[in-house]
Structures are given as structure tokens and as C-alpha cells.
Design a protein around this motif. Structure first.
Motif, PDB file in Angstrom:
ATOM      1  N   LEU A 117       1.000  -1.224  -0.084  1.00 27.24           N
ATOM      2  CA  LEU A 117       0.063  -0.149  -0.102  1.00 27.24           C
ATOM      3  C   LEU A 117       0.871   1.246  -0.033  1.00 27.24           C
ATOM      4  CD1 LEU A 117      -2.658   1.514   0.172  1.00 27.24           C
ATOM      5  CD2 LEU A 117      -2.643   0.989   2.698  1.00 27.24           C
ATOM      6  N   ALA A 118       2.094   1.202   0.914  1.00 25.85           N
ATOM      7  CA  ALA A 118       2.900   2.415   0.796  1.00 25.85           C
ATOM      8  C   ALA A 118       3.484   2.740  -0.421  1.00 25.85           C
ATOM      9  CB  ALA A 118       3.809   2.271   2.010  1.00 25.85           C
ATOM     10  N   ILE A 119       3.950   1.736  -1.139  1.00 27.50           N
ATOM     11  CA  ILE A 119       4.505   1.882  -2.259  1.00 27.50           C
ATOM     12  C   ILE A 119       3.490   2.500  -3.343  1.00 27.50           C
ATOM     13  CG2 ILE A 119       5.564   0.497  -4.353  1.00 27.50           C
ATOM     14  CD1 ILE A 119       6.441  -1.611  -2.001  1.00 27.50           C
ATOM     15  N   SER A 120       2.444   2.004  -3.266  1.00 25.42           N
ATOM     16  CA  SER A 120       1.400   2.471  -4.347  1.00 25.42           C
ATOM     17  C   SER A 120       1.141   3.894  -4.022  1.00 25.42           C
ATOM     18  CB  SER A 120       0.128   1.744  -4.349  1.00 25.42           C
ATOM     19  OG  SER A 120      -0.662   1.970  -3.050  1.00 25.42           O
ATOM     20  N   VAL A 121       1.227   4.593  -2.547  1.00 17.46           N
ATOM     21  CA  VAL A 121       0.917   5.769  -2.347  1.00 17.46           C
ATOM     22  C   VAL A 121       1.961   6.759  -3.088  1.00 17.46           C
ATOM     23  CG1 VAL A 121       1.013   7.486  -0.605  1.00 17.46           C
ATOM     24  CG2 VAL A 121      -0.126   5.440  -0.331  1.00 17.46           C
ATOM     25  N   VAL A 122       3.248   6.097  -2.964  1.00 14.74           N
ATOM     26  CA  VAL A 122       4.332   6.913  -3.785  1.00 14.74           C
ATOM     27  C   VAL A 122       4.107   6.913  -5.107  1.00 14.74           C
ATOM     28  CG1 VAL A 122       6.735   6.997  -4.024  1.00 14.74           C
ATOM     29  CG2 VAL A 122       6.041   6.075  -1.913  1.00 14.74           C
ATOM     30  N   LEU A 123       3.816   5.938  -5.781  1.00 11.99           N
ATOM     31  CA  LEU A 123       3.582   5.786  -7.362  1.00 11.99           C
ATOM     32  C   LEU A 123       2.442   6.533  -7.769  1.00 11.99           C
ATOM     33  CD1 LEU A 123       4.452   2.095  -7.853  1.00 11.99           C
ATOM     34  CD2 LEU A 123       5.896   3.996  -8.434  1.00 11.99           C
ATOM     35  N   ASN A 124       1.344   6.632  -7.189  1.00 20.22           N
ATOM     36  CA  ASN A 124       0.247   7.028  -7.325  1.00 20.22           C
ATOM     37  C   ASN A 124       0.405   8.450  -7.354  1.00 20.22           C
ATOM     38  OD1 ASN A 124      -2.676   7.166  -8.052  1.00 20.22           O
ATOM     39  ND2 ASN A 124      -2.621   8.280  -6.237  1.00 20.22           N
ATOM     40  N   ALA A 125       1.023   9.148  -6.144  1.00 21.84           N
ATOM     41  CA  ALA A 125       1.532  10.565  -5.955  1.00 21.84           C
ATOM     42  C   ALA A 125       2.432  11.024  -7.163  1.00 21.84           C
ATOM     43  CB  ALA A 125       2.099  10.895  -4.639  1.00 21.84           C
ATOM     44  N   ARG A 126       3.547  10.324  -7.536  1.00 19.48           N
ATOM     45  CA  ARG A 126       4.174  10.615  -8.635  1.00 19.48           C
ATOM     46  C   ARG A 126       3.602  11.005  -9.854  1.00 19.48           C
ATOM     47  NH1 ARG A 126       9.659   6.770  -7.394  1.00 19.48           N
ATOM     48  NH2 ARG A 126      10.328   7.784  -5.500  1.00 19.48           N
ATOM     49  N   GLU A 127       2.526   9.716 -10.184  1.00 18.03           N
ATOM     50  CA  GLU A 127       1.910   9.726 -11.454  1.00 18.03           C
ATOM     51  C   GLU A 127       1.134  11.169 -11.773  1.00 18.03           C
ATOM     52  OE1 GLU A 127      -1.856   7.231 -13.508  1.00 18.03           O
ATOM     53  OE2 GLU A 127      -0.699   6.408 -12.163  1.00 18.03           O
TER      54      GLU A 127
END
Length: 436
Positions: A117-127
């Protein structure tokens, strides 16, 4: 001899081989659609390659810092990311927000869900390229604090089943999202999207819909026979929904999901319980091929796994009942020629929170904290199902491992999330360059 060919131990070769193997069974058309979706962004790539996450992190030694014991295990969602949270209606009619996909659920260490979940938070914010690294790191801290506080502050006698997120209990920005979803979505709207009413007044699926495909008479007959067996099983369990079952139509659902794109799936239209034109129910019937974590297990772990679950439909239903606040009353499984399928209702209020519309930093932080709180609550709920004789085992294990080390817990999560997000971004670039 070409010395360079002695080893293929390089990231590009391994990633490309793993992706090819994972998607080998897909049709050419489905594989092209899935690869096109994965190419859109590192986050979509992450969603389409959960097998890489499990291969990379399943035996990561760092999980021993705050877990790695039998007591720190619970039912986990297995593919936790920000778009596997969503709005839906429970059987009491409330629009709630929580985990809504249990295809990859399995009993394992809680940290795999939290890390993913934390990794997805990073990737989603960067997107969306709206927030810098400082904002993303702070959001991760809120996520970690929300998770840790929810687990460790829970009273041993508090029932996590009583905790749920609705428009009345959520804070911004979830509150406004849930209010809008309840106001704008409805069963009638869902039926208008997927079905049509014939001249004779019979409602059927819309055969012209680009994501629906009619079955041949032979396919329909086989499906209805399997569905009748599923219905008989529900009746044997005395499920409340059974007395008004009547299959009106069935179609194949095409082009759904990212990671599961190409997985066989059907929609079944059944008669609703109430009287009226808009009471019909759509059931989502999806083949269960096993959790992504399965491939990363040792032979001993796989033997244990197969001794516990008779089939993947049973695993999915067990996970759903353990993790979900209000398990679907249609939850079950049926068997077709090509495998075991889960059965559940398609919620009329199924909606994902639009993270691309987040603009204020405070909303990012609040949402991240709520994701952590929701994940923790569902882990606690599932842990109590798993440990009926000692229901607070999971909570106590995390209290013991994190006491006086809360800052270290947060630092570890931030490090894993940001570093692995960098790895996913590099893998995605290789994929888009045609190296795979």
C-alpha cells in the motif's frame, strides 16, 4: 565460450522473463491490452505485476524488525494498493469505504499489505506530478501512524467489526466522496449502464456493450448448470438471498481490471428481492487462479496451503468473510470446466476515490492516514477470526514489536516504499523501451 552468457542474473532479463511467463496463457489480444495498460505509468505497471512484488519482497529480511512471527500473521488483502480501496454498499444499505478486492488474499505477515500500500501511495502521487518528495514522505508517515495507532491502541475487548468508514464517520476528503457517491450512484444507474429492457418487458444484459459478450447456447447451458449448484450450496447454508433467485441473463465480462485483465469473468443478472423495475442484482463471477504470493512460497508452504483450502473459491470466500466488514450475502463459488470461480454481488455504489483530483496537501495526509486506519482495522478483524481462542493475538504482537520503536517503524516503511517505488519506475522504463 561467451562468458557473458554464463549468467542471466540481471534485473532486466529477470523482469522480462517473469512478465512473459506470468502472461503466457493470455490471448494475444488480452496480452496486448494488458501491456498497453501497464505501459501507461509506473503505477499501472505496479498493479499489473504484483508477482514481481512478491518475488522481490516475500523473503525480505527486514520484515523481521516488526513482524516475521506466527503472531504477526493475519488474513491480508495480498494486493493492497490505493485503487483496491473503494466505495460500495453493505447489505444494510450503507455506502462504506474499504478494501473491495480479495482475489489475492492469503494468511501472511501484515507488513506485506502495508508495504505494498505504501509503495502504491508513492507511485500514485508521482503519477500526478502534483506533490514533491517531502509531501510524499509526510503522507507515508501519516499512513504508518494511522496503521500503527489503530492496531496498538485497540482495546482487547473492542470489536473491530463495529468500526467502519461511512460519510458520517469519515473525515475530508473521504467524507465528501462518500456523500457524492451515495447521492449520484444507484442500482437503477448501474442497471442502465449494463442492461436494457426488451419490448416484452424483460431486462437482459446489453449485448451491444463493448465490455460484454454473449455466450453460445452450449456455454450458457454449462454455466447455468454450475450456477444451479452454487445456488443449492447457498440454500444449504440458509443464506437469506436464496428465496428470490431467478437467473434472467448471463454474459461474459471482457477487458476488466489491470492485473487480472484476461482472467475469465461473467456477469449474472438475477431477480431482486423487492418488487419493481430497478431491483435486479448483478453477480460478478470471476475465475480464481490463486494469490500472487503462491509462486513465492516454499514447497513446504505450498503443501500447507493446499491442505487448508480445498480450492481457490473456498480461499477467496474465507478471506472475504475474515477481512470484510459486512461479507456479501451472495458470496460463494461455482466450478466451470476451466476452473473454480468466486461469486459475489457487484455493488451499485462501486467507485474508486479519484486521487488525481487531490490538490491540497492536508487532504493527501488525511487520506493516507485513513488508508492506514482502514487497513489496520481489517487486519485486526481478520486476526480475530484467525485466532478465535486468543482474539487479540495480532494486536498484542504488534504492540510488543513496536513498543518504544514507533519512529523506527515509520522510517522503515518510508525507506521501503520510496526505494521500491524507484525500482518499479526503472522496471517500467525498461518495459516501455521494448526490452520485455
Amino acid at each position: 565460450m561467451k562468458i557473458k552468457q554464463l549468467t542471466r542474473q540481471n534485473r532486466s532479463h529477470w523482469v522480462c522473463s517473469a512478465i512473459a511467463e506470468q502472461n503466457a496463457a493470455l490471448s494475444v489480444a488480452d496480452r496486448e491490452r494488458k501491456y498497453a495498460a501497464m505501459a501507461e505509468s509506473p503505477y499501472r505497471f505496479f498493479r499489473g505485476t504484483s508477482h514481481l512484488f512478491w518475488a522481490d519482497l516475500y523473503k525480505d529480511w527486514r520484515f523481521t524488525f516488526f513482524g516475521g512471527t506466527a503472531a504477526s500473521q493475519t488474513w491480508i488483502q495480498g494486493d493492497a494498493h490505493v485503487y483496491n480501496f473503494g466505495a460500495f454498499a453493505n447489505h444494510e444499505g450503507e455506502v462504506i469505504y474499504g478494501l473491495d478486492d480479495f482475489d489475492d488474499a492469503i494468511v501472511s505477515d501484515y507488513q506485506y499489505d502495508l508495504w505494498r500500500l505504501a509503495i502504491s501511495v508513492v507511485l500514485n502521487a508521482r503519477e500526478h506530478a502534483r506533490f514533491d518528495r517531502a509531501v510524499i514522505v509526510k503522507a507515508l508517515r501519516h499512513l504508518a501512524k494511522g496503521y500503527l495507532k489503530t492496531v496498538t491502541d485497540r482495546d482487547a475487548y473492542e470489536d473491530p467489526s463495529a468500526v467502519h468508514v461511512t460519510a458520517d464517520t469519515a473525515s475530508a476528503p473521504l467524507k465528501a466522496f462518500l456523500e457524492k457517491t451515495a447521492r449520484k450512484e444507484s442500482r437503477g444507474k448501474m442497471l442502465r449502464k449494463w442492461t436494457r429492457v426488451q419490448k416484452n418487458g424483460k431486462r437482459v444484459f446489453d449485448g451491444a456493450h463493448p465490455k460484454l459478450k454473449r455466450l453460445s447456447p452450449t456455454q450458457r447451458k454449462a454455466f447455468v448448470q454450475a450456477f444451479n449448484a452454487y445456488q443449492d450450496a447457498l440454500q444449504a447454508q440458509r443464506q437469506p438471498a436464496c428465496h428470490f433467485f431467478r437467473v434472467k441473463d448471463v454474459v461474459r465480462r471482457e477487458r476488466a481490471g489491470t492485473g487480472s485483465l484476461g482472467t475469465p469473468r461473467y456477469y449474472v443478472l438475477i431477480e431482486g428481492e423487492a418488487e419493481g423495475e430497478h431491483d435486479d442484482i448483478i453477480l460478478d463471477v470471476k475465475r480464481q487462479d490463486g494469490p500472487a504470493a503462491h509462486a513465492a512460497m516454499s514447497a513446504e508452504e505450498r503443501d500447507t496451503y493446499h491442505s487448508v483450502f480445498a480450492h481457490e473459491g473456498e480461499r477467496h470466500a474465507s478471506a472475504f468473510r475474515a477481512l470484510a466488514e459486512h461479507p456479501d450475502q451472495y458470496l460463494g463459488w461455482l466450478q466451470l470446466e476451466d476452473g473454480m470461480y468466486s461469486v459475489r454481488e457487484r455493488s451499485p455504489f462501486k467507485q474508486d476515490f479519484p486521487t488525481d483530483r487531490l490538490e491540497a496537501k492536508k487532504d493527501v495526509y488525511r487520506l493516507a492516514r485513513q488508508w492506514g486506519q482502514i487497513l489496520a482495522t481489517e487486519h485486526c478483524r481478520a486476526g480475530r477470526v484467525l485466532n478465535e481462542d486468543a482474539p487479540s493475538t495480532f494486536e498484542q504482537a504488534l504492540r510488543d514489536r513496536s513498543a518504544g520503536r514507533e519512529a523506527a517503524f515509520i522510517r522503515l516503511l518510508v525507506a521501503i516504499a520510496t526505494h521500491y517505488a524507484d525500482c518499479v519506475t526503472a522496471d517500467h522504463a525498461r518495459f516501455c523501451q521494448g526490452l520485455c
